[in-house]
Design a protein around this motif. Structure first.
Motif, PDB file in Angstrom:
ATOM      1  N   PRO A   1       9.189 -29.555  15.717  1.00  0.00           N
ATOM      2  CA  PRO A   1      10.329 -29.955  16.535  1.00  0.00           C
ATOM      3  C   PRO A   1      11.340 -28.823  16.708  1.00  0.00           C
ATOM      4  CG  PRO A   1      10.287 -31.178  14.449  1.00  0.00           C
ATOM      5  CD  PRO A   1       9.082 -30.314  14.468  1.00  0.00           C
ATOM      6  N   ARG A   2      11.927 -28.778  17.862  1.00  0.00           N
ATOM      7  CA  ARG A   2      12.943 -27.765  18.156  1.00  0.00           C
ATOM      8  C   ARG A   2      14.346 -28.354  18.054  1.00  0.00           C
ATOM      9  NH1 ARG A   2      10.222 -23.986  21.289  1.00  0.00           N
ATOM     10  NH2 ARG A   2       8.037 -24.050  20.710  1.00  0.00           N
ATOM     11  N   LEU A   3      14.394 -29.679  18.112  1.00  0.00           N
ATOM     12  CA  LEU A   3      15.698 -30.334  18.033  1.00  0.00           C
ATOM     13  C   LEU A   3      15.792 -31.070  16.715  1.00  0.00           C
ATOM     14  CD1 LEU A   3      16.120 -31.936  21.591  1.00  0.00           C
ATOM     15  CD2 LEU A   3      16.835 -29.685  20.796  1.00  0.00           C
ATOM     16  N   GLU A   4      16.934 -30.916  16.063  1.00  0.00           N
ATOM     17  CA  GLU A   4      17.170 -31.667  14.841  1.00  0.00           C
ATOM     18  C   GLU A   4      18.250 -32.704  15.153  1.00  0.00           C
ATOM     19  OE1 GLU A   4      18.945 -30.956  10.346  1.00  0.00           O
ATOM     20  OE2 GLU A   4      18.879 -29.290  11.771  1.00  0.00           O
ATOM     21  N   THR A   5      17.946 -33.961  14.839  1.00  0.00           N
ATOM     22  CA  THR A   5      18.961 -34.998  15.061  1.00  0.00           C
ATOM     23  C   THR A   5      19.877 -35.031  13.852  1.00  0.00           C
ATOM     24  OG1 THR A   5      17.458 -36.275  16.429  1.00  0.00           O
ATOM     25  CG2 THR A   5      19.335 -37.456  15.499  1.00  0.00           C
ATOM     26  N   LEU A   6      21.133 -34.681  14.066  1.00  0.00           N
ATOM     27  CA  LEU A   6      22.072 -34.631  12.942  1.00  0.00           C
ATOM     28  C   LEU A   6      22.586 -36.020  12.608  1.00  0.00           C
ATOM     29  CD1 LEU A   6      24.087 -31.428  13.968  1.00  0.00           C
ATOM     30  CD2 LEU A   6      22.049 -31.606  12.523  1.00  0.00           C
ATOM     31  N   ARG A   7      22.868 -36.824  13.630  1.00  0.00           N
ATOM     32  CA  ARG A   7      23.262 -38.211  13.374  1.00  0.00           C
ATOM     33  C   ARG A   7      23.134 -39.031  14.648  1.00  0.00           C
ATOM     34  NH1 ARG A   7      27.283 -34.878  12.878  1.00  0.00           N
ATOM     35  NH2 ARG A   7      28.677 -34.732  14.655  1.00  0.00           N
TER      36      ARG A   7
ATOM     37  N   MET B   1       7.122 -30.948  32.313  1.00  0.00           N
ATOM     38  CA  MET B   1       6.704 -29.880  31.386  1.00  0.00           C
ATOM     39  C   MET B   1       5.207 -29.629  31.492  1.00  0.00           C
ATOM     40  SD  MET B   1       8.940 -30.522  27.970  1.00  0.00           S
ATOM     41  CE  MET B   1      10.502 -29.650  27.809  1.00  0.00           C
TER      42      MET B   1
ATOM     43  N   GLN C   1      11.149 -35.749  30.688  1.00  0.00           N
ATOM     44  CA  GLN C   1      10.740 -34.340  30.659  1.00  0.00           C
ATOM     45  C   GLN C   1       9.232 -34.115  30.705  1.00  0.00           C
ATOM     46  OE1 GLN C   1      12.274 -32.512  27.093  1.00  0.00           O
ATOM     47  NE2 GLN C   1      14.383 -33.117  27.493  1.00  0.00           N
TER      48      GLN C   1
ATOM     49  N   GLU D   1       8.015 -34.077  20.077  1.00  0.00           N
ATOM     50  CA  GLU D   1       8.946 -34.023  21.206  1.00  0.00           C
ATOM     51  C   GLU D   1       8.179 -33.831  22.521  1.00  0.00           C
ATOM     52  OE1 GLU D   1      11.095 -30.609  19.880  1.00  0.00           O
ATOM     53  OE2 GLU D   1      12.595 -31.792  18.771  1.00  0.00           O
ATOM     54  N   PRO D   2       8.836 -34.113  23.666  1.00  0.00           N
ATOM     55  CA  PRO D   2       8.162 -33.922  24.951  1.00  0.00           C
ATOM     56  C   PRO D   2       7.449 -32.573  25.105  1.00  0.00           C
ATOM     57  CG  PRO D   2      10.206 -35.064  25.318  1.00  0.00           C
ATOM     58  CD  PRO D   2      10.161 -34.752  23.835  1.00  0.00           C
ATOM     59  N   LEU D   3       8.057 -31.487  24.633  1.00  0.00           N
ATOM     60  CA  LEU D   3       7.392 -30.183  24.752  1.00  0.00           C
ATOM     61  C   LEU D   3       6.062 -30.188  24.001  1.00  0.00           C
ATOM     62  CD1 LEU D   3       7.551 -27.214  25.767  1.00  0.00           C
ATOM     63  CD2 LEU D   3       8.676 -26.655  23.585  1.00  0.00           C
TER      64      LEU D   3
ATOM     65  N   LYS E   1       2.155 -30.093  25.410  1.00  0.00           N
ATOM     66  CA  LYS E   1       1.140 -29.121  24.955  1.00  0.00           C
ATOM     67  C   LYS E   1      -0.168 -29.825  24.578  1.00  0.00           C
ATOM     68  CE  LYS E   1       4.388 -25.612  23.361  1.00  0.00           C
ATOM     69  NZ  LYS E   1       4.957 -24.906  22.215  1.00  0.00           N
TER      70      LYS E   1
ATOM     71  N   ASN F   1      14.378 -39.055  27.821  1.00  0.00           N
ATOM     72  CA  ASN F   1      14.313 -37.613  28.065  1.00  0.00           C
ATOM     73  C   ASN F   1      13.958 -37.245  29.503  1.00  0.00           C
ATOM     74  OD1 ASN F   1      15.006 -36.120  25.722  1.00  0.00           O
ATOM     75  ND2 ASN F   1      13.175 -36.898  24.716  1.00  0.00           N
TER      76      ASN F   1
ATOM     77  N   ASP G   1      14.010 -42.382  24.103  1.00  0.00           N
ATOM     78  CA  ASP G   1      14.842 -41.178  24.062  1.00  0.00           C
ATOM     79  C   ASP G   1      15.407 -40.791  25.424  1.00  0.00           C
ATOM     80  OD1 ASP G   1      14.594 -40.919  21.365  1.00  0.00           O
ATOM     81  OD2 ASP G   1      12.849 -39.600  21.457  1.00  0.00           O
TER      82      ASP G   1
END
Ligand SMILES: Cc1cc2nc3c(=O)[nH]c(=O)nc-3n(C[C@H](O)[C@H](O)[C@H](O)COP(=O)(O)OP(=O)(O)OC[C@H]3O[C@@H](n4cnc5c(N)ncnc54)[C@H](O)[C@@H]3O)c2cc1C
Ligand SMILES: Nc1ncnc2c1ncn2[C@@H]1O[C@H](COP(=O)(O)O)[C@@H](O)[C@H]1O
Lengths: 249, 309
Positions: free
Chosen positions: A213-219, A130, A126, A93-95, A99, A124, A122
C-alpha cells in the motif's frame, strides 16, 4: 470475443456504515456484504453482449479475501461463465488491483474489460482508468450506453454537462454508470447451476507484483454532525423563516 | 513543491472547479496550470490571471480538441517529470484523467480530498461521506483530485503567470470524439449555484417536475437538481443528479422536494448551508439534515410557496 469483469465485495449499500471504536476504519464484521452495485451493472452489460451474440465468454474476477467467492458466485448465477479469485489477506489499493488485473488481462486476452465506475466503500473511482493506463488502452468512463460493432465500441458517457459519445478501438476499458442497464436477479435454478461453474483461486503473492500500500490510513472519524433543525407549521412560517435568513427578498 | 493543476474549461472560459483546485494546490506549493485544448490562447490568458498562478503550460493541438484522456495522459506524464504533484478537480473530466496519470507514474491517487493536512497527508470522504479518513501518502509524487465544495475558489484576478506553450504528443489513435449533448439551460450550474431546488421521485413525471420545480427555481434564481430516482425515471437529464455518484453541491440554500434523503443523496448535498425539506412523510430521513422542514403534500405546498415568496 472474451470479456473480463472485475467485481468487488463491499458493505451492502443499504447498510449504514459504523466506524470502529479505535478509529481504524469502518466495521465490516457481521454486517451484510454484497457485490458493488456498479459491478452488478458491469456484469449485466457483459452478459447482455454475450446474449446478443457479440461476445463469447464472460470471466469475472475479484481481488480480496476468500469470502469474495460468494460475490463471484452471484455473478456466475447472473450468467457469467467462469470466475477467478485472487486472494489477499491485506487490503489491495486500486493501483495494486489494476496491476493484478493487467496480469490477468495478459493471460486471458479479453477484448473488453468492463468495471464499475466506482466502488461505494472507498469511493475511489480509479481502478478502470489505472488499468487502461497500464495497458495503454482506451477508457470509456461512466458509460450509459454501449454499442459494440466490429473492432470498435461506441460509448455514451455521463459527463458533468450532459452526455458525450466517443468511439474506442478494441481492446478497451469501459466503466459502468448507473443508467447503463438494470441488473437482473439470479433465478434459483441459475443459482444452483452457478455452484458447478469453474472458480479458480490464486494468491496475489504469486503474481510477483509490488502490491504494497502507498496510502496509510491514520484515522477514520465521523463527519461533523449538522445541528438539528426545526419543523415549520405551514408555508407562511416557512416563507417568514426564509425571509429572516435572507434567502428570498 | 511544484504542483501541476488540471484546468477545466469549456473552450471559452476557465470553469469554477479549476479555481477550487488552485486553492488546494496552493496549500501544497507553487501553482502551475496545465491547459489543454484547441485554440485556447484566450483561455490561457484568462488562466494566467488567476490569483496565485505562477505559470500556465498551454498545450494547443487539434488532438486535444475534445481533451480525450488517451491523448492527454502522456502529455501530463511528461510534464510531471518536472512537477511534484498533479492536482485535478473531482469533476468527470478530472476523475477520468488523474487515475490514468497516477498509474503511469506508479502512484496511488488520493481521490476527492477535503483538506490538505500536510504535503503528504489529506482528508477524504469514504462510504458516501459517512466517514472521513485521514490518509498519508508515501509516494514521492502526489496525484490528487479535489472536492471542489471543500475549497474556496481562488480569485479570477490578481495573478500574473507566464503562459508557456508545451510540445504536444499528438493523437494516439485509441479514441475518437463522436458528439456531445450538453443540456442547455439559463440556470446557474449546479456546482456553483447559490440556491438549488431539487426534486425527487414524488414529482411523478417530467411534466409535473417542470410545472412545480421550475417556477420555484425561477423565483429563487436557483439551479435545478434531482435525486437519482427522478433522473432514472427520466423527469430530468442525468447531469441534474445530486449525490454520492452524481454531483457534489454545497449551495447556500438547498430545497429538497419529495426526496426521501437516502444516504447516497445526502452524500451530495449535506454540506449545504441551509437545507429546506418538503416531504409528506414526517419520518423521512431528509428531515434529519434539514434546517427547515415542512411536512405535507408537495403538490399543494410548492405552488403556494412559489406564490408567497
Ligand atoms: C450505487 C448507488 C448509487 C446511488 N447514487 C445516488 C445519487 O448519487 N443520488 C441520489 O439521489 N440517489 C442515489 N442512489 C439512489 C438512492 O439510494 C435512492 O434510491 C434515491 O435517492 C431515492 O430517490 P427519491 O428520494 O427521489 O425517491 P424515494 O426514496 O422514493 O422518495 C420519495 C419521497 O417523496 C415523498 N413523497 C411522496 N409523495 C409525496 C408528496 N405528494 N408530497 C411530498 N412528499 C412526497 C416520500 O415520502 C418519499 O420520502 C444510489 C443508489 C445506489 C445503489
Ligand atoms: N478488489 C477488487 N477486485 C476486483 N475488482 C475491483 C476491486 N476493486 C475495484 N475493482 C473494480 O474497479 C471498479 C472501481 O473501483 P474503485 O477504483 O475502487 O472505485 C469497481 O467497480 C470494480 O469493478
Amino acid at each position: 470475443m472474451k470479456m473480463l469483469v472485475p467485481i468487488k465485495r463491499v458493505l451492502d449499500y443499504n447498510v449504514k456504515p459504523r466506524i470502529k471504536a479505535d478509529g481504524a476504519g469502518v466495521e465490516l464484521t457481521n454486517v451484510k456484504m454484497s457485490m458493488n452495485p456498479f459491478d452488478e451493472i458491469a456484469v449485466e452489460e457483459a452478459i447482455r453482449l454475450k446474449e446478443k451474440g457479440l461476445a463469447t465468454e464472460v470471466v469475472v474476477v475479484s481481488v480480496g479475501e476468500v469470502k469474495a467467492q460468494e460475490t463471484l458466485r452471484t455473478a456466475l448465477a447472473m450468467g457469467a461463465d467462469r470466475a477467478i479469485l485472487v486472494t489477499s489477506d491485506r487490503k489491495v489499493e486500486p493501483l495494486g488491483v489494476a496491476k493484478v488485473l493487467r496480469a490477468i488481462v495478459d493471460e486471458e486476452q479479453p477484448q473488453l474489460v468492463i468495471l464499475g465506475k466506482q466502488a461505494i466503500d472507498d469511493d475511489n473511482s480509479q481502478t478502470g482508468q489505472m488499468l487502461a493506463g497500464l495497458l495503454g488502452w482506451g477508457q470509456a468512463t461512466s458509460a450509459s450506453h454501449v454499442e459494440l460493432a466490429g473492432d470498435c465500441v461506441t460509448v455514451t458517457r455521463e459527463i458533468d454537462g450532459g452526455l458525450e459519445t466517443d468511439r474506442y478501438c478494441l481492446p478497451a476499458i469501459i466503466t459502468a454508470d448507473l443508467r447503463l442497464n438494470e441488473p437482473r436477479y439470479a433465478s434459483l435454478p441459475n443459482i444452483m447451476k452457478a455452484k458447478s461453474k469453474p472458480l479458480a483461486q490464486r494468491s496475489a503473492d504469486d503474481f510477483g507484483l509490488d502490491l504494497s500500500p502507498r496510502l496509510e490510513t491514520l484515522r477514520v472519524v465521523e463527519p461533523p454532525a449538522r445541528a438539528s433543525g426545526v419543523k415549520v407549521a405551514d408555508v407562511d412560517e416557512l416563507v417568514m423563516k426564509l425571509h429572516a435568513m435572507g434567502v428570498a427578498k | 513543491m511544484k504542483t501541476l493543476v488540471w484546468v477545466e474549461h469549456d473552450g471559452n472560459s476557465v470553469k469554477d472547479a479549476t479555481l477550487s483546485a488552485v486553492t488546494a494546490a496552493s496549500k501544497l506549493g507553487d501553482v502551475h496550470l496545465l491547459l489543454v485544448g484547441q485554440d485556447v490562447q484566450g483561455v490561457a490568458q484568462e488562466a494566467a490571471g488567476i490569483f496565485g498562478v505562477d505559470k500556465v503550460h498551454m498545450a494547443d493541438d487539434a488532438a486535444y480538441a475534445h481533451q480525450l484522456v488517451e491523448n492527454v495522459a502522456p502529455l501530463v506524464v511528461q510534464l510531471m517529470a518536472s512537477h511534484d504533484a498533479f492536482v485535478a478537480p473531482a469533476t468527470t473530466g478530472g476523475k477520468a484523467i488523474a487515475p490514468r496519470v497516477a498509474a503511469l507514474l506508479d502512484v496511488m491517487q488520493i481521490s476527492d480530498i477535503l483538506s490538505v493536512e500536510a504535503q503528504d497527508t489529506f482528508t477524504r470522504p469514504i462510504y458516501a461521506g459517512n466517514a472521513i479518513a485521514t490518509v498519508r501518502s508515501s509516494d514521492v509524487k502526489k496525484v490528487v483530485t479535489v472536492r471542489t465544495t471543500a475549497f474556496e475558489k481562488a480569485p479570477r484576478e490578481g495573478g500574473s503567470g507566464a503562459v508557456e506553450a508545451v510540445p504536444t504528443s499528438g493523437d494516439k489513435g485509441l479514441s475518437s470524439f463522436i458528439g456531445q449533448e450538453i443540456a442547455a439551460s439559463n440556470r446557474p450550474e449546479l456546482t456553483s449555484a447559490r440556491v438549488i431546488v431539487a426534486g425527487g421521485r414524488a414529482l411523478g413525471s417530467g411534466e409535473k417536475f417542470a410545472e412545480l420545480i421550475e417556477p420555484l427555481a425561477d423565483r429563487l434564481g436557483a439551479g435545478v437538481g434531482a435525486s437519482r430516482a427522478a433522473v432514472d425515471a427520466g423527469y430530468v437529464p442525468n447531469d441534474s443528479q445530486v449525490g454520492q455518484t452524481g454531483k457534489i453541491v454545497a449551495p447556500e440554500v438547498y430545497v429538497a422536494v419529495g426526496i426521501s434523503g437516502a444516504i447516497q443523496h445526502l452524500a451530495g448535498m449535506k454540506d449545504s448551508k441551509i437545507i429546506v425539506a418538503i416531504n409528506k412523510d414526517e419520518d423521512a430521513p431528509i428531515f434529519q439534515v434539514a434546517d427547515l422542514g415542512l411536512v405535507g403534500d408537495l403538490f399543494e405546498i410548492v405552488p403556494e410557496l412559489t406564490r408567497k415568496l
